[in-house]
Design a protein around this motif. Sequence first.
Motif, PDB file in Angstrom:
ATOM      1  N   SER A  94      11.838  45.567  39.047  1.00  0.00           N
ATOM      2  CA  SER A  94      11.090  44.551  38.524  1.00  0.00           C
ATOM      3  C   SER A  94      10.639  44.586  37.253  1.00  0.00           C
ATOM      4  N   VAL A  95      10.771  46.078  36.709  1.00  0.00           N
ATOM      5  CA  VAL A  95      10.471  46.245  35.291  1.00  0.00           C
ATOM      6  C   VAL A  95      11.691  45.560  34.542  1.00  0.00           C
ATOM      7  N   ALA A  96      12.780  45.856  34.804  1.00  0.00           N
ATOM      8  CA  ALA A  96      14.107  45.335  34.459  1.00  0.00           C
ATOM      9  C   ALA A  96      14.043  43.778  34.214  1.00  0.00           C
ATOM     10  N   ARG A  97      13.795  43.354  35.345  1.00  0.00           N
ATOM     11  CA  ARG A  97      13.710  41.791  35.524  1.00  0.00           C
ATOM     12  C   ARG A  97      12.592  41.141  34.254  1.00  0.00           C
ATOM     13  N   ILE A  98      11.538  41.795  34.353  1.00  0.00           N
ATOM     14  CA  ILE A  98      10.497  41.255  33.488  1.00  0.00           C
ATOM     15  C   ILE A  98      10.792  41.539  32.135  1.00  0.00           C
ATOM     16  N   ARG A 131      13.763  42.003  30.999  1.00  0.00           N
ATOM     17  CA  ARG A 131      15.025  40.952  30.450  1.00  0.00           C
ATOM     18  C   ARG A 131      14.775  39.538  30.170  1.00  0.00           C
ATOM     19  N   ARG A 132      13.788  38.928  31.251  1.00  0.00           N
ATOM     20  CA  ARG A 132      13.420  37.728  31.042  1.00  0.00           C
ATOM     21  C   ARG A 132      12.385  37.252  29.769  1.00  0.00           C
ATOM     22  N   THR A 133      11.487  38.353  29.408  1.00  0.00           N
ATOM     23  CA  THR A 133      10.707  37.933  28.433  1.00  0.00           C
ATOM     24  C   THR A 133      11.485  37.411  26.903  1.00  0.00           C
ATOM     25  N   GLY A 134      12.475  38.019  26.830  1.00  0.00           N
ATOM     26  CA  GLY A 134      13.255  37.775  25.686  1.00  0.00           C
ATOM     27  C   GLY A 134      12.843  38.369  24.353  1.00  0.00           C
ATOM     28  N   PHE A 135      11.720  39.440  24.516  1.00  0.00           N
ATOM     29  CA  PHE A 135      11.291  40.101  23.423  1.00  0.00           C
ATOM     30  C   PHE A 135      12.049  41.385  23.119  1.00  0.00           C
ATOM     31  N   PHE A 136      12.837  41.813  24.010  1.00  0.00           N
ATOM     32  CA  PHE A 136      13.340  43.157  23.930  1.00  0.00           C
ATOM     33  C   PHE A 136      14.913  43.167  24.038  1.00  0.00           C
ATOM     34  N   VAL A 149       4.583  40.475  38.573  1.00  0.00           N
ATOM     35  CA  VAL A 149       4.741  39.529  37.590  1.00  0.00           C
ATOM     36  C   VAL A 149       4.125  40.011  36.046  1.00  0.00           C
ATOM     37  N   ALA A 150       3.740  41.208  36.197  1.00  0.00           N
ATOM     38  CA  ALA A 150       3.434  41.727  34.819  1.00  0.00           C
ATOM     39  C   ALA A 150       3.117  43.497  35.118  1.00  0.00           C
ATOM     40  N   VAL A 174       4.561  40.650  30.494  1.00  0.00           N
ATOM     41  CA  VAL A 174       4.076  39.571  31.570  1.00  0.00           C
ATOM     42  C   VAL A 174       5.339  38.528  31.981  1.00  0.00           C
ATOM     43  N   ASP A 175       5.650  38.362  33.053  1.00  0.00           N
ATOM     44  CA  ASP A 175       6.800  37.461  33.261  1.00  0.00           C
ATOM     45  C   ASP A 175       6.804  36.128  32.443  1.00  0.00           C
ATOM     46  N   PRO A 176       7.812  35.349  31.812  1.00  0.00           N
ATOM     47  CA  PRO A 176       7.508  34.303  31.056  1.00  0.00           C
ATOM     48  C   PRO A 176       6.809  33.059  32.132  1.00  0.00           C
TER      49      PRO A 176
END
Lengths: 162, 162
Positions: B17-21, B23-28, B64-65, B86-88
């Motif tokens: 879940s953490v990997a997915r969030i 990756r998806r945020t685009g911040f890291f 989701v966060a 937080v998931d986008p």
Amino acid sequence: MGDLMFRENVCTDDTLSVARILRRTGFFNAEEQEIGISLVSERLQKGLSSGYLFVFAEQNDQVVAYSCHGPIPGVLDGYDLYWIAVDPSCQGSGIGSRLLAYTENRVIGLGGARLYAETSSSALYESTRLFYEHNGFALEGRLSDYYAPSDDKMLYVKRLIR
Amino acid sequence: MGDLMFRENVCTDDTLSVARILRRTGFFNAEEQEIGISLVSERLQKGLSSGYLFVFAEQNDQVVAYSCHGPIPGVLDGYDLYWIAVDPSCQGSGIGSRLLAYTENRVIGLGGARLYAETSSSALYESTRLFYEHNGFALEGRLSDYYAPSDDKMLYVKRLIR
């Protein structure tokens, strides 16, 4: 007084040397001493992937001072100076400054451009703050009441010259 | 949209879940994502002695966060907010603020009086800085060119009210 020698490799016995120095300085409480020793153990277990680099200063085959430093994860060319400690029998002899200079040159060799050090604003750490200030560090930030009420975190940086 | 649920225990699936969030945020970047994930692994391996506490916000049985936080070693009652993401798909819905409030209450319950957060001065992190500022954090320090040239480290603190 024998010549001062510097080495970068880490041996099992260094755990004992670091424990002895941290205990003898009188600067660190039991919890802090444990943290300092645990970084040597982590380095021995994980090697360089621990992120912890060491320089040991030896005189007459005894470790009299050491620094622990390493690249800051996610930071381009900044290094943290996690620990620098000199055995009280050698304090005031310039060993700390020579150890710091050796450490800085090593960090420069590894591509580092800045060395960060943190300490406390309390009276106990006045000599530590003076040590950094006399050795080219600048106070760049201060977090009030960080360690405890009226005990601020002092953030120092030294910009390294290649 | 289902109700929001918070939980503090950590399961093996949370690594995913953490990997997915992250990756998806685009911040890291990849290295930062790896660090974020490694904290979940370390917590799973070492338990609370890892020093890493988590709060997961779930909606419709999906994380989701999340926040990762913990007591700062050697500090009386200060906690670090290591990560909050937080998931986008849910950003802008107030979930981040609710997750932060839950995290703050947990820290207060554990005896914490201050929560520290660090971020970058770069344009990418403007929304992060605004998030902290809108949620009661104050900028207390700034280290110039920390992450890279012209990319400063911004040190925020929130004093928690019991």
